[in-house]
Design an enzyme around this catalytic site. Sequence first.
Site, PDB file in Angstrom:
ATOM      1  N   SER A   7       0.860  -1.192   0.000  1.00  0.00           N
ATOM      2  CA  SER A   7       0.000   0.000   0.000  1.00  0.00           C
ATOM      3  C   SER A   7       0.888   1.231   0.000  1.00  0.00           C
ATOM      4  CB  SER A   7      -0.886   0.013   1.241  1.00  0.00           C
ATOM      5  OG  SER A   7      -1.414   1.321   1.405  1.00  0.00           O
ATOM      6  N   HIS A  32      -1.301  -1.316  -4.190  1.00  0.00           N
ATOM      7  CA  HIS A  32      -2.563  -0.997  -3.506  1.00  0.00           C
ATOM      8  C   HIS A  32      -2.636   0.517  -3.315  1.00  0.00           C
ATOM      9  CE1 HIS A  32      -6.046  -2.023  -1.006  1.00  0.00           C
ATOM     10  NE2 HIS A  32      -5.613  -1.117  -0.133  1.00  0.00           N
ATOM     11  N   ASP A  34      -4.815   3.555  -1.857  1.00  0.00           N
ATOM     12  CA  ASP A  34      -5.869   3.881  -0.877  1.00  0.00           C
ATOM     13  C   ASP A  34      -6.422   5.288  -1.102  1.00  0.00           C
ATOM     14  OD1 ASP A  34      -6.066   1.566   0.891  1.00  0.00           O
ATOM     15  OD2 ASP A  34      -3.980   2.014   1.426  1.00  0.00           O
ATOM     16  N   MET A  36      -9.014   8.051   0.184  1.00  0.00           N
ATOM     17  CA  MET A  36      -9.803   8.465   1.361  1.00  0.00           C
ATOM     18  C   MET A  36     -10.314   9.884   1.161  1.00  0.00           C
ATOM     19  SD  MET A  36      -7.418   7.002   4.410  1.00  0.00           S
ATOM     20  CE  MET A  36      -6.572   5.418   4.267  1.00  0.00           C
ATOM     21  N   HIS A  65      -8.524   1.057  -3.827  1.00  0.00           N
ATOM     22  CA  HIS A  65      -9.410   0.808  -2.684  1.00  0.00           C
ATOM     23  C   HIS A  65     -10.103   2.122  -2.350  1.00  0.00           C
ATOM     24  CE1 HIS A  65      -9.551  -0.186   1.939  1.00  0.00           C
ATOM     25  NE2 HIS A  65     -10.756  -0.026   1.421  1.00  0.00           N
ATOM     26  N   MET A  67     -12.260   4.428  -0.323  1.00  0.00           N
ATOM     27  CA  MET A  67     -12.878   4.708   0.983  1.00  0.00           C
ATOM     28  C   MET A  67     -13.519   6.085   0.849  1.00  0.00           C
ATOM     29  SD  MET A  67      -9.755   3.210   3.257  1.00  0.00           S
ATOM     30  CE  MET A  67      -8.628   3.281   1.862  1.00  0.00           C
ATOM     31  N   MET A 136     -11.232  -6.061   5.514  1.00  0.00           N
ATOM     32  CA  MET A 136     -10.419  -5.146   6.322  1.00  0.00           C
ATOM     33  C   MET A 136     -10.114  -5.830   7.651  1.00  0.00           C
ATOM     34  SD  MET A 136      -9.986  -2.431   4.517  1.00  0.00           S
ATOM     35  CE  MET A 136      -9.060  -1.537   5.755  1.00  0.00           C
ATOM     36  N   GLY A 141      -8.907   3.901   7.288  1.00  0.00           N
ATOM     37  CA  GLY A 141      -8.593   5.310   7.496  1.00  0.00           C
ATOM     38  C   GLY A 141      -7.122   5.601   7.723  1.00  0.00           C
ATOM     39  N   GLY A 143      -2.901   3.840   8.034  1.00  0.00           N
ATOM     40  CA  GLY A 143      -1.940   2.749   8.023  1.00  0.00           C
ATOM     41  C   GLY A 143      -1.396   2.531   9.426  1.00  0.00           C
ATOM     42  N   ASP A 178      -6.507  -6.628   4.262  1.00  0.00           N
ATOM     43  CA  ASP A 178      -5.901  -5.286   4.313  1.00  0.00           C
ATOM     44  C   ASP A 178      -5.883  -4.763   5.743  1.00  0.00           C
ATOM     45  OD1 ASP A 178      -5.062  -2.682   3.843  1.00  0.00           O
ATOM     46  OD2 ASP A 178      -6.802  -2.113   2.622  1.00  0.00           O
ATOM     47  N   GLY A 200       1.187  -2.196   4.061  1.00  0.00           N
ATOM     48  CA  GLY A 200       1.637  -0.809   3.944  1.00  0.00           C
ATOM     49  C   GLY A 200       2.872  -0.573   4.779  1.00  0.00           C
TER      50      GLY A 200
HETATM   51  C1  DX5 Z   1      -6.256   1.467   5.728  1.00  0.00           C
HETATM   52  C2  DX5 Z   1      -5.795   1.128   4.329  1.00  0.00           C
HETATM   53  C3  DX5 Z   1      -4.700   0.146   4.259  1.00  0.00           C
HETATM   54  C4  DX5 Z   1      -3.412   0.567   4.921  1.00  0.00           C
HETATM   55  C5  DX5 Z   1      -2.737  -0.654   5.415  1.00  0.00           C
HETATM   56  O1  DX5 Z   1      -7.469   2.152   5.662  1.00  0.00           O
HETATM   57  O2  DX5 Z   1      -6.871   0.599   3.576  1.00  0.00           O
HETATM   58  O3  DX5 Z   1      -4.449  -0.228   2.913  1.00  0.00           O
HETATM   59  O4  DX5 Z   1      -2.535   1.257   4.088  1.00  0.00           O
HETATM   60  O5  DX5 Z   1      -1.628  -0.269   6.141  1.00  0.00           O
HETATM   61  P1  DX5 Z   1      -0.886  -1.265   7.137  1.00  0.00           P
HETATM   62  O6  DX5 Z   1      -0.376  -2.402   6.321  1.00  0.00           O
HETATM   63  O7  DX5 Z   1       0.197  -0.404   7.688  1.00  0.00           O
HETATM   64  O8  DX5 Z   1      -1.885  -1.701   8.166  1.00  0.00           O
HETATM   65 ZN    ZN Z   2      -6.478  -0.306   1.594  1.00  0.00          ZN
END
Ligand code: DX5
Ligand code: ZN
Length: 234
Positions: A7, A32, A34, A36, A65, A67, A136, A141, A143, A178, A200
């Site tokens: 990510s 990936h 993200d 938001m 992805h 969000m 999830m 929201g 990492g 994820d 991520g």
């Molecule tokens: C969170 C994201 C994830 C995030 C994962 O909302 O959808 O993709 O980047 O990060 P890690 O691997 O650090 O949990």
């Molecule tokens: Zn994600």
Amino acid sequence: MYFIAPSILSANFTRLGEEITNVIDAGADWIHFDVMDNHYVPNLTIGPLVCEAIRPLTKAVIDVHLMVKPVDRIIPDFAKAGANVITFHPEASEHIDRSLSLIRECGCQAGLVFNPATPLEHMDYVMDKLDVVLLMSVNPGFGGQKFIPATLDKLRKARAKIDAYQRESGRRIRLEVDGGVKVDNIAEIARAGADTFVAGSAVYGAAKDSDPQRYNSIIAALRAELATVPVAAR
Ligand code: DX5
Ligand code: ZN
């Protein structure tokens, strides 16, 4: 069989292009991405402009992805920007079947994302429109959060639904996970049924220096753990 999807949320954004080519050169499968919106989730990240900018850097699948709420207006923009996979949260769409169809009409693979407390039933009547199911394992929201252990049981349930559908239809659906995926839990997550792993902070947080080789060891370590999973469980 197993895909690793770093990510870019945890990448160094001052050198985003290199961060992407370096993880792909190190053996990552998907990127990936993200998205938001500070509305569906309490954070704000990147949109189609950034997707379009990174598209020429790699042939790898860009796994968007979403969000965001609503989802439909932005889907064609991401398809035009070069996304390959687009996933969204059922809570963020008024008409889940319609949003999945729209993604596919735009030429992308489609998927639904299930938050930790969202029941899996949303997938039951749209299996034929799903290419990816994303569970999830943290609340969306941010990492760097900790893997929620109840996801393992949910993965087993999702795996059973997908396997039953695949046996009947012959069509493959990927089961992606994820949030909080690390070297020390990826094998257990794979044994529970996941085949695609977003990571991520485990990948991009591993080292912030400018050594272009630094991602090889972390991706190799993730793959070595996956290689311990018995073939029967894959
Ligand atoms: C969170 C994201 C994830 C995030 C994962 O909302 O959808 O993709 O980047 O990060 P890690 O691997 O650090 O949990
Ligand atoms: Zn994600």
